[in-house]
Design a protein around this motif. Sequence first.
Motif, PDB file in Angstrom:
ATOM      1  N   ILE A   1       5.206   6.809  -0.205  1.00  0.00           N
ATOM      2  CA  ILE A   1       4.247   7.318   0.771  1.00  0.00           C
ATOM      3  C   ILE A   1       3.196   6.258   1.052  1.00  0.00           C
ATOM      4  CG2 ILE A   1       2.668   9.208   1.320  1.00  0.00           C
ATOM      5  CD1 ILE A   1       4.004  10.770  -0.995  1.00  0.00           C
ATOM      6  N   LYS A   2       2.835   6.140   2.283  1.00  0.00           N
ATOM      7  CA  LYS A   2       1.801   5.185   2.680  1.00  0.00           C
ATOM      8  C   LYS A   2       0.470   5.544   2.037  1.00  0.00           C
ATOM      9  CE  LYS A   2      -0.633   3.437   6.776  1.00  0.00           C
ATOM     10  NZ  LYS A   2      -0.756   3.516   8.259  1.00  0.00           N
ATOM     11  N   MET A   3      -0.288   4.530   1.617  1.00  0.00           N
ATOM     12  CA  MET A   3      -1.644   4.737   1.101  1.00  0.00           C
ATOM     13  C   MET A   3      -2.665   4.074   2.021  1.00  0.00           C
ATOM     14  SD  MET A   3      -1.696   4.430  -3.050  1.00  0.00           S
ATOM     15  CE  MET A   3      -1.471   2.646  -3.032  1.00  0.00           C
ATOM     16  N   ILE A   4      -3.886   4.594   1.991  1.00  0.00           N
ATOM     17  CA  ILE A   4      -5.008   3.981   2.694  1.00  0.00           C
ATOM     18  C   ILE A   4      -6.203   3.976   1.747  1.00  0.00           C
ATOM     19  CG2 ILE A   4      -4.227   4.657   4.999  1.00  0.00           C
ATOM     20  CD1 ILE A   4      -6.248   6.949   4.893  1.00  0.00           C
TER      21      ILE A   4
ATOM     22  N   GLU B   1       0.856  -1.185   0.000  1.00  0.00           N
ATOM     23  CA  GLU B   1       0.000   0.000   0.000  1.00  0.00           C
ATOM     24  C   GLU B   1       0.892   1.234   0.000  1.00  0.00           C
ATOM     25  OE1 GLU B   1      -2.227  -0.939   3.489  1.00  0.00           O
ATOM     26  OE2 GLU B   1      -3.890  -1.715   2.336  1.00  0.00           O
ATOM     27  N   VAL B   2       1.560   1.460  -1.119  1.00  0.00           N
ATOM     28  CA  VAL B   2       2.560   2.521  -1.223  1.00  0.00           C
ATOM     29  C   VAL B   2       2.404   3.220  -2.566  1.00  0.00           C
ATOM     30  CG1 VAL B   2       5.032   3.013  -1.374  1.00  0.00           C
ATOM     31  CG2 VAL B   2       4.216   1.317   0.253  1.00  0.00           C
ATOM     32  N   VAL B   3       2.511   4.541  -2.552  1.00  0.00           N
ATOM     33  CA  VAL B   3       2.592   5.280  -3.795  1.00  0.00           C
ATOM     34  C   VAL B   3       3.991   5.875  -3.885  1.00  0.00           C
ATOM     35  CG1 VAL B   3       1.589   7.358  -2.707  1.00  0.00           C
ATOM     36  CG2 VAL B   3       1.659   7.159  -5.188  1.00  0.00           C
ATOM     37  N   ARG B   4       4.617   5.708  -5.032  1.00  0.00           N
ATOM     38  CA  ARG B   4       5.963   6.233  -5.268  1.00  0.00           C
ATOM     39  C   ARG B   4       5.847   7.453  -6.172  1.00  0.00           C
ATOM     40  NH1 ARG B   4      11.441   4.707  -5.316  1.00  0.00           N
ATOM     41  NH2 ARG B   4      12.613   5.487  -7.123  1.00  0.00           N
ATOM     42  N   ALA B   5       6.431   8.554  -5.757  1.00  0.00           N
ATOM     43  CA  ALA B   5       6.278   9.798  -6.496  1.00  0.00           C
ATOM     44  C   ALA B   5       7.587  10.559  -6.529  1.00  0.00           C
ATOM     45  CB  ALA B   5       5.200  10.665  -5.859  1.00  0.00           C
ATOM     46  N   GLU B   6       7.758  11.344  -7.590  1.00  0.00           N
ATOM     47  CA  GLU B   6       8.874  12.268  -7.648  1.00  0.00           C
ATOM     48  C   GLU B   6       8.503  13.539  -6.890  1.00  0.00           C
ATOM     49  OE1 GLU B   6      10.150  12.908 -11.662  1.00  0.00           O
ATOM     50  OE2 GLU B   6      11.319  11.057 -11.702  1.00  0.00           O
ATOM     51  N   PRO B   7       9.473  14.343  -6.478  1.00  0.00           N
ATOM     52  CA  PRO B   7       9.187  15.483  -5.600  1.00  0.00           C
ATOM     53  C   PRO B   7       8.316  16.576  -6.193  1.00  0.00           C
ATOM     54  CG  PRO B   7      11.522  15.430  -6.253  1.00  0.00           C
ATOM     55  CD  PRO B   7      10.927  14.125  -6.644  1.00  0.00           C
ATOM     56  N   MET B   8       8.248  16.702  -7.523  1.00  0.00           N
ATOM     57  CA  MET B   8       7.431  17.751  -8.121  1.00  0.00           C
ATOM     58  C   MET B   8       5.960  17.357  -8.297  1.00  0.00           C
ATOM     59  SD  MET B   8       8.886  20.621  -8.498  1.00  0.00           S
ATOM     60  CE  MET B   8       7.811  21.435  -9.668  1.00  0.00           C
TER      61      MET B   8
END
Length: 416
Positions: free
Chosen positions: A129-132, A29-36
């Motif tokens: 980032i954790k997702m729910i 349950e994770v989203v991976r994102a770039e800083p922008m």
Amino acid sequence: MYIIYRWRLQILAEYQSKVFIKGLSGIKEVVRAEPMVTMGQLTATLNPLGWTIPILPELDDLTVGGLIMGTGIESASHQYGLFQHICLSYELVLSDGSLVKCSKDENPELFYSVPWSYGTLGILTAVEIKMIPAKKYVKLTYRPIKGLDKLVQEFQKVSSQPNHDFVEGLVFNVNDGVVMTGNLVDNAEPNKINAIGKWYKPWFFKHVERFLLRDSSVTEYIPLRDYYHRHSRSIFWELQDIIPFGNNLIFRFLLGWLMPPRISLMKLTQTQAVKKLYENHHMIQDMLVPIHRLKESILLFHEHVEVYPMWLCPFILPADPGMVHPKLNSPEMYVDIGVYGVPKTKHFKPKETTRAIEKYVAEVGGFQMLYADTYTTREEFRKMFDHTLYDKLRNELDCKTAFPEVYDKVSQAARI
């Protein structure tokens, strides 16, 4: 273990700042994102898939990187803490050009030092980032309260209750305010649905203010994404000073879809004269203080600036290592007091007034958000923020020749 369709999303931002899904795999349950990647892009991508992140700061254009390297807070923070506390790992480029990943289990000292570091330990390239699970609506209850003592008492009570997904307060004068509590739900009473994100709807803070005329609580259902970005259209209440007629019904109906103007564009086109005028007659500050100091803090802001509405957002502060943690080695409930607008007090002076507020916040064991002006000396700044682990890593990672210190990036005195 519940594993039905737990996707791991990888969301990146192109140079055009567009969000796209890079891949779907795994069961985390994770989203991976770039800083922008912005909060608006995250909600637009995750919510239709049935997911969200626990803390979703209100303004559309706030970026993942800014909320980590600086800080972020939202009305779910009384349960989850600051934005950094829902982040599971960071990926950074260090001063020697190497790419490293850090988490609570891998390079933990770096992991705890990245928040509030403002890019002075390395360049952030990705975050997990954790997702729910998301739901369709937020069932939001407005409680109008007369009297500062009652307002503080009610706000402190609901902030400590785990049965609320969201807690927020708006103070409209030194005696009156509205305390809001919300819960995620999938079903709503049709006649109580309020899509506050529509361009023609009243600004949210004006909508809330009308509940002061009532003697009892009111409940309505707000679509999830509308709730998340409830303060975006009016930039909290900053837009009333920029476009005074912006909440007029005719303007909203005809041109409300143009709002809000891009803050970055306004800064880019701002003349030196306007900038100086803004600095001398305007205040934007978020002060984080222990929640038991709420009443005296409101009175202090009233005495020094008298800016309303005043935003109240509670958050739990864990006793994690890093620059920001409770003075005692145990989690503590804090409150973010947000002051945005034109001071009404005749004795307001930008530097002197901010210095007085900073002094108070430091004395009560609080912290100042660093996106705004800070006039602290270097010594005062280092007393407010724990530099122990930060200094250790600056030396170990040879940051001194590559990156300035945090103070040198955020302080008014250091910029001159």
